[in-house]
Design an enzyme around this catalytic site. Sequence first.
Site, short mmCIF file in Angstrom:
data_model
loop_
_atom_site.label_atom_id
_atom_site.label_comp_id
_atom_site.label_asym_id
_atom_site.label_seq_id
_atom_site.Cartn_x
_atom_site.Cartn_y
_atom_site.Cartn_z
N TYR A 19 0.82 -1.22 0.00
CA TYR A 19 0.00 0.00 0.00
C TYR A 19 0.86 1.27 0.00
CZ TYR A 19 -4.49 -2.30 0.52
OH TYR A 19 -5.62 -3.03 0.29
N TYR A 149 -14.20 -4.04 3.45
CA TYR A 149 -12.82 -4.50 3.22
C TYR A 149 -12.60 -5.74 4.06
CZ TYR A 149 -7.77 -4.81 3.06
OH TYR A 149 -6.49 -5.28 2.89
N ASP A 255 -16.89 -10.03 10.46
CA ASP A 255 -15.44 -9.86 10.33
C ASP A 255 -15.00 -8.88 11.41
OD1 ASP A 255 -12.90 -9.07 9.74
OD2 ASP A 255 -13.23 -8.77 7.59
N LYS A 284 -5.39 -9.56 13.97
CA LYS A 284 -4.78 -8.34 14.52
C LYS A 284 -4.57 -8.38 16.04
CE LYS A 284 -6.38 -5.31 10.78
NZ LYS A 284 -5.22 -4.71 10.13
C1 LIG Z 1 -12.06 -5.82 8.65
C2 LIG Z 1 -10.81 -6.42 8.09
N1 LIG Z 1 -10.83 -7.66 7.60
C3 LIG Z 1 -9.74 -8.25 7.10
C4 LIG Z 1 -8.54 -7.59 7.06
C5 LIG Z 1 -7.34 -8.26 6.47
O1 LIG Z 1 -6.43 -8.59 7.46
P1 LIG Z 1 -4.90 -8.87 7.09
O2 LIG Z 1 -4.33 -7.58 6.62
O3 LIG Z 1 -4.29 -9.37 8.35
O4 LIG Z 1 -4.92 -9.90 6.00
C6 LIG Z 1 -8.47 -6.29 7.56
C7 LIG Z 1 -7.20 -5.54 7.52
O5 LIG Z 1 -7.10 -4.38 7.77
C8 LIG Z 1 -9.63 -5.68 8.07
O6 LIG Z 1 -9.62 -4.44 8.54
#
Ligand SMILES: Cc1ncc(COP(=O)(O)O)c(C=O)c1O
Length: 442
Positions: A19, A149, A255, A284
């Site tokens: 990014y 996302y 998510d 995370k």
């Molecule tokens: C809501 C959400 N789902 C999935 C992801 C993807 O996670 P990763 O970057 O660990 O693959 C993110 C990443 O910011 C996210 O904010």
Amino acid sequence: MNRTETLRRKDISHFWHPYTDINSLEKKEFPVIEKAEGVYLLDTEGRRLLDGISSWWCVNLGHSHPDIIGAIRKQSGILQNSITGGMSHTEVIRLSEKIAAIAPGDLSRVYYASDGACSVEAAMRISIQYWWNLGRPEKKNIISLSGGYHGDTLGCVGLGYISRFHKSVEHVLKRSITAESPYCFHCRYHKRSEDCGLECFASMEKAITENSTSTAAVIVEPLCQGAAGMRIYPPEYTARLRKVCDENDVLLILDEIAVGFGRTGKMFASELAGIVPDMMCVGKGLTGGSLPMSAVVASEAVYDAFRSDSQTDRTFYHGHTFCGNPIAAAAACAAIEVYERDNVLENAGMLSEMLSEAFWKYRSIEGVHGSTALGCMSALEISEKRGGAVTALQIADSALRKGLFIRPLGSVLYLWPPLVTRKKEMEKMLRIFEDSLIENLS
Ligand SMILES: Cc1ncc(COP(=O)(O)O)c(C=O)c1O
């Protein structure tokens, strides 16, 4: 050439940054971090930078937490890796029990992956195979929110498509069915929170009812569409979603990769909505942001659909080499103990008040289009008339010079501090944030 400049040269010779626009990176005197403690990142020039976005939203317990470091050190001297297909190890057993104990409702079956995107991929595949196992293979579509996302694998990008990031691969994606985003910053129905009747939910309801026979699951980021620009939306939306999914035989996947582990003020965002999903994705903050680990936490009913019998093999043939890695599992166990023992949510409550008060006040600064806040996430938008995304970047650069690291999402600037940030540190973050706004907007 000083050490930092030498390191930068080496960096731009070999490291492909995620990014990151290559041309602007090559011109920039970007920080090179070599150490971090608490809410501070320490760079090679000895600068202490407040980590205003918890290092991509994950370092909820601050950097270098002694308990997490201790657990990693201890575990790395005992067992670094051991296959989890068909056998187990002590740390993954310990962690699975801990996750099941804190997860909402009957979510008690933990499937591991490494990054957030991998857990979303797994959840997607579980939902499709769930219906296949039940003899309903026609239920294979996923519904998601516009502007959502869910990670950057092609499967995830099909669910959470953000044009700015993903338009170069749009032609190869299998896109989900999308419902209108609950975009309160720019409400299409011109409602404010006081008179919001969740008009935008009608689009989701229509998507589910019209496609229920072909749909396996709905996936949403509960309460906040983060990468879309911190679009915080009311918990009632998620509560209604649960009801409509139930009425239409559709699984609900939340998510919680970004918002899980305390970000909204509750351990999991679904608690604010008062519901239990069929599956929850976490990542995370699971290890306190220290090591890559993610998981899908599924209900008993979902898990049960994967039991084979003498006629049918219903096994979930999906996995990653490092599923349930022992060092990451030990770090996650330590992190969960800290979340519970140290009243992290109480501190988050204090930060939440400071953030919402400050961001409310920032609305009166000319050029700030609007602001939003929930738990330990607060955002504001720089109006297009005042330069939008370009000005937001300038504000972030000013903040960096003053000792605060933030990273705008287009024209949206936000603070997402570690949940353990102390009052004085939060005051300092807010002071720098405000000074940087005023410097660039007045
Ligand atoms: C809501 C959400 N789902 C999935 C992801 C993807 O996670 P990763 O970057 O660990 O693959 C993110 C990443 O910011 C996210 O904010």
